[in-house]
Design a protein around this motif. Sequence first.
Motif, mmCIF file in Angstrom:
data_model
loop_
_atom_site.group_PDB
_atom_site.id
_atom_site.type_symbol
_atom_site.label_atom_id
_atom_site.label_comp_id
_atom_site.label_asym_id
_atom_site.label_seq_id
_atom_site.Cartn_x
_atom_site.Cartn_y
_atom_site.Cartn_z
ATOM 1 N N TYR A 204 27.182 -9.566 10.621
ATOM 2 C CA TYR A 204 26.444 -10.277 9.576
ATOM 3 C C TYR A 204 27.056 -9.994 8.204
ATOM 4 C CZ TYR A 204 22.449 -12.435 12.002
ATOM 5 O OH TYR A 204 21.642 -13.256 12.756
ATOM 6 N N ALA B 102 18.793 -15.816 9.842
ATOM 7 C CA ALA B 102 19.704 -16.675 9.074
ATOM 8 C C ALA B 102 19.884 -16.207 7.633
ATOM 9 C CB ALA B 102 19.237 -18.122 9.111
ATOM 10 N N LYS B 103 18.811 -15.828 6.988
ATOM 11 C CA LYS B 103 18.889 -15.413 5.583
ATOM 12 C C LYS B 103 19.773 -14.176 5.421
ATOM 13 C CE LYS B 103 16.081 -14.170 1.605
ATOM 14 N NZ LYS B 103 14.773 -13.867 1.089
ATOM 15 N N SER B 104 19.738 -13.282 6.393
ATOM 16 C CA SER B 104 20.524 -12.050 6.316
ATOM 17 C C SER B 104 22.018 -12.289 6.496
ATOM 18 C CB SER B 104 20.045 -11.051 7.368
ATOM 19 O OG SER B 104 18.716 -10.682 7.114
ATOM 20 N N GLN C 284 29.269 -19.167 9.248
ATOM 21 C CA GLN C 284 27.877 -19.122 9.697
ATOM 22 C C GLN C 284 27.740 -19.595 11.143
ATOM 23 O OE1 GLN C 284 25.127 -17.904 7.797
ATOM 24 N NE2 GLN C 284 26.866 -17.149 6.613
ATOM 25 N N ASP D 60 26.389 -13.429 0.192
ATOM 26 C CA ASP D 60 25.787 -12.755 -0.958
ATOM 27 C C ASP D 60 26.837 -12.552 -2.047
ATOM 28 O OD1 ASP D 60 27.296 -10.767 0.235
ATOM 29 O OD2 ASP D 60 25.673 -9.327 0.406
ATOM 30 N N LYS E 70 23.543 -15.165 5.302
ATOM 31 C CA LYS E 70 24.009 -16.047 4.213
ATOM 32 C C LYS E 70 24.830 -15.249 3.217
ATOM 33 C CE LYS E 70 21.979 -19.909 5.396
ATOM 34 N NZ LYS E 70 22.762 -20.863 6.120
ATOM 35 N N ARG F 20 28.319 -12.654 5.490
ATOM 36 C CA ARG F 20 27.934 -12.654 4.073
ATOM 37 C C ARG F 20 29.162 -12.661 3.165
ATOM 38 N NH1 ARG F 20 24.269 -8.933 6.033
ATOM 39 N NH2 ARG F 20 25.435 -7.171 5.168
#
Length: 132
Positions: free
Chosen positions: A75, A121-123, A85, A127, A125, A79
Amino acid sequence: MIKYKQRRKFKYNLHSELTFETGISVKQPVANNFLEINASGRLTIKPGYAWDGPSSPAIDSKNFMQGSLIHDALYQLMREEVLPQSDRKRADEILKEVCVKDGMSAFRAWYVYYGVRFAGAKSAKTDLLSAP
């Protein structure tokens, strides 16, 4: 087998090297102080890497540590835009496979897998920020 210590900000800190064949092809291999992934998808996680272990409400257990380590590293690579993704599903499958191999029940591994599929999913994305 991995060796780790519990920490404050990140719960765990790796004290042994882990190499894992992800099967995820990488266009641009990457190597830094803590993570390496080659073109064929061999992931190397080096001593000193910090990760937060299983995400809440999961219970941190020995049969979850190695899977959470690999999953967090993958992950992180998403990021950082090293991995696309579209590789998130494979990363989630790897988590389930490693946990089962390490002795987690198939039911709990299934539950973990669907938890990260639903809420992960948010983790993954990016950064990475930019400024003029």
